[in-house]
Write an enzyme that holds these catalytic residues in place. Structure first.
Site, PDB file in Angstrom:
ATOM      1  N   LYS A 160      -5.494   1.074   3.343  1.00 48.34           N
ATOM      2  CA  LYS A 160      -3.727   1.442   3.477  1.00 48.34           C
ATOM      3  C   LYS A 160      -2.720   0.972   4.967  1.00 48.34           C
ATOM      4  O   LYS A 160      -1.340   1.019   5.091  1.00 48.34           O
ATOM      5  CB  LYS A 160      -3.212   2.702   3.036  1.00 48.34           C
ATOM      6  CG  LYS A 160      -3.794   3.767   3.642  1.00 48.34           C
ATOM      7  CD  LYS A 160      -2.456   4.789   2.998  1.00 48.34           C
ATOM      8  CE  LYS A 160      -3.847   6.128   3.377  1.00 48.34           C
ATOM      9  NZ  LYS A 160      -2.373   6.739   5.431  1.00 48.34           N
ATOM     10  N   THR A 161      -3.814   2.108   6.218  1.00 40.52           N
ATOM     11  CA  THR A 161      -3.346   1.790   7.512  1.00 40.52           C
ATOM     12  C   THR A 161      -3.523   0.271   7.652  1.00 40.52           C
ATOM     13  O   THR A 161      -2.081   0.051   8.356  1.00 40.52           O
ATOM     14  CB  THR A 161      -4.682   1.965   8.019  1.00 40.52           C
ATOM     15  OG1 THR A 161      -4.473   3.814   7.246  1.00 40.52           O
ATOM     16  CG2 THR A 161      -4.282   2.379   9.863  1.00 40.52           C
ATOM     17  N   ASP A 183       3.737   6.962   6.271  1.00 42.78           N
ATOM     18  CA  ASP A 183       2.458   6.712   5.783  1.00 42.78           C
ATOM     19  C   ASP A 183       2.253   8.382   4.961  1.00 42.78           C
ATOM     20  O   ASP A 183       3.012   9.576   5.084  1.00 42.78           O
ATOM     21  CB  ASP A 183       1.294   6.856   6.904  1.00 42.78           C
ATOM     22  CG  ASP A 183      -0.104   6.846   6.453  1.00 42.78           C
ATOM     23  OD1 ASP A 183      -0.233   6.768   5.657  1.00 42.78           O
ATOM     24  OD2 ASP A 183      -0.520   6.845   7.374  1.00 42.78           O
ATOM     25  N   GLU A 184       1.393   8.730   3.675  1.00 40.00           N
ATOM     26  CA  GLU A 184       0.724  10.252   3.216  1.00 40.00           C
ATOM     27  C   GLU A 184       1.866  10.238   2.871  1.00 40.00           C
ATOM     28  O   GLU A 184       2.449  11.185   2.756  1.00 40.00           O
ATOM     29  CB  GLU A 184       0.253  10.332   4.130  1.00 40.00           C
ATOM     30  CG  GLU A 184      -1.418  10.276   5.068  1.00 40.00           C
ATOM     31  CD  GLU A 184      -2.305  10.294   3.953  1.00 40.00           C
ATOM     32  OE1 GLU A 184      -2.302  10.878   2.930  1.00 40.00           O
ATOM     33  OE2 GLU A 184      -3.102  10.438   4.325  1.00 40.00           O
ATOM     34  N   GLN A 235      -3.853  12.188  -3.725  1.00 34.94           N
ATOM     35  CA  GLN A 235      -4.433  12.821  -3.018  1.00 34.94           C
ATOM     36  C   GLN A 235      -2.981  14.366  -2.406  1.00 34.94           C
ATOM     37  O   GLN A 235      -3.729  14.405  -1.298  1.00 34.94           O
ATOM     38  CB  GLN A 235      -5.127  11.492  -1.863  1.00 34.94           C
ATOM     39  CG  GLN A 235      -6.259  11.319  -1.901  1.00 34.94           C
ATOM     40  CD  GLN A 235      -6.653  10.174  -1.292  1.00 34.94           C
ATOM     41  OE1 GLN A 235      -7.458  10.979  -0.366  1.00 34.94           O
ATOM     42  NE2 GLN A 235      -6.878   8.669  -1.009  1.00 34.94           N
ATOM     43  N   ARG A 264     -14.201  10.653   0.189  1.00 36.97           N
ATOM     44  CA  ARG A 264     -14.946  10.236   1.774  1.00 36.97           C
ATOM     45  C   ARG A 264     -16.948   9.883   2.055  1.00 36.97           C
ATOM     46  O   ARG A 264     -16.518   9.202   2.866  1.00 36.97           O
ATOM     47  CB  ARG A 264     -15.229  11.659   2.800  1.00 36.97           C
ATOM     48  CG  ARG A 264     -13.621  12.628   2.484  1.00 36.97           C
ATOM     49  CD  ARG A 264     -12.729  12.320   3.135  1.00 36.97           C
ATOM     50  NE  ARG A 264     -11.923  11.751   1.877  1.00 36.97           N
ATOM     51  CZ  ARG A 264     -11.061  10.405   1.928  1.00 36.97           C
ATOM     52  NH1 ARG A 264     -10.540   9.914   3.097  1.00 36.97           N
ATOM     53  NH2 ARG A 264     -10.685  10.381   0.798  1.00 36.97           N
TER      54      ARG A 264
END
Length: 717
Positions: free
Chosen positions: A33-34, A223-224, A254, A601
């Site tokens: 996504k980044t 973002d997020e 998340q 993770r």
């Protein structure tokens, strides 16, 4: 254009070129996504010709903002101003620096962190003759936080003249809170809640300020987004109203910050808020093996409140996820450390490629003991924060006193090193400051020759600060700090102290300022730097040491590691029993999302471990329900679990925290008329999604009642 789209998959490319209108990108763990965000930013600048000063890009941590800025500069060229790649709080500081004078505050207002808030409370407790207690501080700060849940209090903070008298505030807690607001105003201090609230008040009272920012910001990206609170959502919604371009990226699976105000509904129901919105799904996972991903997918599918998506692995197959069950914590920790040693020896992996994750800090203790016994290096992340360290706060207080001259910074360093200005003399300075309506530093300057301040280091301290104030215009911030630590005697005092760690930290701070100056590529304004620095709430330094990483799951969010051990996977720990008691069904979903974040993770190998015995409160330990919510074929189980223990565990889970969250018993809308077997007929006034309740006003009652949506005896009329 080809350069920007090269190496991106179809969904990422779609996200990058979707520049107009309202766009929601559901980006699963490890889906790049980044990369999509930074390439979209560069696409808008390079291909559409939009200036970066007309774009706001919001991330949730300073570290993420810094990393995004670094990546964007590579794509668009380093000389362009990317200052609007920032956090919500960072953006609010930018707004307030331009227009807070309209609320009768100076543009060099002070940002208060939790430690500063406690300093103010200590002064208040002293002034009111109350006993000091950190638990009391926490209770008062929680109440202050509740007060600042809305913006009403801001009106008394921005009124010119005296604030309402403390004595008239009500009970003792209310008096302390009123006193606290008064002291805050006196130092022109804003805490994190104030930053957002003051911006809302500014936008409300001065429409031209809101319009200025709406005009300026043609494109917004967040973002997020699943971690946005109501206020944060309202802010971006308001800012995007004029040009109608809002691009949000996140993963409802998340959301792990509901307990502090985050609400995934803005992400999940985005199309309800913006009916014309389009949705892009990033489902290809570049991080984990298919085995780890299958386990994550199987676990999160048990949640009801989500956007359905199955992540697709891009990596080749690896090894199965391992669940280890130990007879006690010692056996569990020994097994974990043996696996770590095997991984390092066999795979030539470094220690820093291994992470140990846990739900609560106390769980690290038994692993730490075993790592120490085996002489293995480890680092605890998110322990004592770099910017919370005493010497760092002291150093920054020197800069703040030069720039702003505020009372908090003065209190912190006036007697460090010792200048014979103890409690009695400070009390005299405070009294005079109150009488003369001056800051403490101005008061010290005015009364430096007073008999009460003779035979002290007051004069040399004033001379040092004044000489630094004169030099600040010609010096870089890094040079000014270096000079300040020398001329005030602080550095020499720390050297005499003999604590090398503190000196290393001061050197690290100087290094970070030099780096910041280089990244910015332009003159760094001292006040602006101090305000931005106050927003750093996480440890933003890279850890260079080769060591095992220990951290809570919350701290691990956004990170990835080749090898992950999720320890203490015990019922009542994960899911956490206190969270379940407080927030019931919504808490269980959030705890499952936490487990999902921990699982995703891992890149190569994942280990879930737990053991028998008793918890702190004497409660018998059982394996977590999350381990058994996924199919057996997805996990290799090591360690024997007694049949009787398994039956007991299932009974315990069923009896103590059984929750039917597949779906509410009824799906009634607001405004529907219903009938209750005891309260009779009424109207649904509101629906509380978090608590899964209807708020119903019954005809026979004077006030509404919260009725569970799972209550099966509620009938529609």
């Amino acid at each position: 254009m080809e350069e920007l789209l090269n190496g991106l998959n179809n969904a990422q490319q779609e996200a990058v070129v979707s520049t107009e209108g309202y766009v929601r990108v559901i980006a699963g763990a490890g889906s790049g996504k980044t990369r999509a965000l930074t390439h979209r930013y560069a696409f808008i600048v390079n291909e559409l010709g939009i200036d970066p000063s007309n774009m706001l890009s919001v991330t949730f941590t300073n570290k993420a903002a810094h990393e995004m800025r670094r990546r964007v500069k590579k794509l668009i060229g380093g000389e362009q101003d990317t200052g609007f790649i920032t956090t919500y709080h960072g953006f609010c500081v930018r707004v307030l620096r331009e227009d807070i004078h309209r609320l009768f505050y100076p543009k060099n207002f002070v940002i208060l962190d939790v430690e500063d808030q406690k300093v103010l409370l200590r002064e208040i407790f002293e002034d009111m003759g109350l006993k000091m207690n950190d638990k009391t501080f926490k209770r008062i700060l929680d109440k202050v936080g509740m007060l600042k849940g809305n913006t009403h209090y801001v009106q008394q903070m921005i009124l010119r003249g005296e604030m309402p008298a403390v004595e008239k505030a009500g009970d003792l807690d209310s008096q302390i809170i009123q006193y606290y607001l008064k002291k805050q105003k006196r130092v022109y201090g804003l805490d994190f809640d104030d930053l957002l609230n003051f911006v809302f008040v500014l936008f409300e009272q001065y429409k031209e300020v809101l319009e200025k920012w709406q005009d300026r910001l043609y494109y917004l990206q967040v973002d997020e987004f699943q971690d946005s609170s109501f206020k944060q959502f309202e802010l971006v919604k308001m800012l995007s109203e004029k040009h109608g371009n809002l691009f949000v990226v996140g993963d409802p699976d998340q959301t792990i910050y509901e307990w502090r105000g985050a609400d995934p509904k803005y992400m999940v129901d985005f199309e309800e808020y913006f009916p014309e919105a389009q949705t892009v799904l990033l489902k290809e996972n570049y991080r984990s093996t298919p085995e780890i991903l299958s386990l994550g997918n199987a676990l999160i599918q048990n949640n009801y409140f989500r956007v359905d998506k199955d992540m697709t692995p891009i990596n080749p197959p690896g090894v199965k996820v391992i669940h280890y069950h130990g007879k006690d914590e010692i056996q569990e920790s020994k097994w974990i450390v043996q696996q770590m040693k095997r991984i390092v020896e066999q795979n030539q992996a470094r220690l820093s490629e291994i992470a140990v994750l846990y739900r609560a800090n106390y769980l690290s203790r038994f692993i730490e003991q075993e790592l120490i016994a085996e002489n293995i290096e480890y680092t605890i992340y998110g322990g004592f924060k770099f910017f919370d360290r005493m010497e760092i706060k002291d150093a920054l207080a020197h800069l703040r006193l030069i720039a702003v001259g505020d009372d908090l910074s003065f209190n912190r360093i006036v007697n460090v090193p010792k200048r014979q200005i103890g409690k009695k003399r400070m009390s005299f300075i405070r009294q005079k400051a109150e009488e003369d309506r001056l800051s403490l530093y101005q008061t010290l300057k005015k009364y430096a020759d007073h008999e009460r301040l003779q035979r002290t280091g007051a004069e040399s301290f004033i001379n040092a600060i004044e000489s630094l104030r004169e030099k600040r215009k010609t010096m870089k911030v890094s040079e000014l700090l270096q000079e300040a630590l020398q001329v005030t005697g602080y550095e020499a005092y720390r050297r005499e102290d003999g604590d090398q760690q503190r000196l290393d930290n001061l050197a690290e701070l100087l290094h970070s300022i030099v780096q910041y100056e280089q990244t910015l590529g332009e003159t760094l304004d001292l006040e602006e730097y101090l305000q931005m620095l106050s927003l750093y709430t996480d440890d933003d330094r890279e850890d260079q040491m080769d060591s095992i990483k220990l951290m809570t799951i919350h701290t691990a969010k956004g990170l990835e590691f080749p090898y992950v051990f999720l320890i203490g996977v015990t019922e009542s720990v994960l899911p956490n029993v206190r969270a379940l008691r407080q927030r019931k069904e919504r808490a269980l979903e959030e705890e499952r999302r936490l487990a999902y974040v921990a699982v995703t993770r891992a890149k190569r190998e994942l280990y879930l471990t737990e053991s028998e015995g008793f918890q702190n409160g004497g409660q018998k330990k059982y394996p977590s329900r999350f381990i058994f919510e996924v199919e057996d074929e997805l996990i290799d189980r090591i360690g024997e679990i007694d049949e009787g223990l398994m039956d007991e565990a299932k009974e315990f889970i069923k009896a103590s925290h059984h929750m039917d969250i597949t779906s509410p018993a009824s799906h009634y809308e607001k405004g529907i008329r219903v009938k209750h077997p005891v309260f009779g007929e009424g109207t649904i006034e509101d629906i509380d999604e978090k608590k899964n309740n209807y708020l119903i006003f019954f005809d026979q009652l004077k006030s509404p009642r919260p009725i569970s949506r799972n209550f099966k005896k509620l009938e529609k009329l």
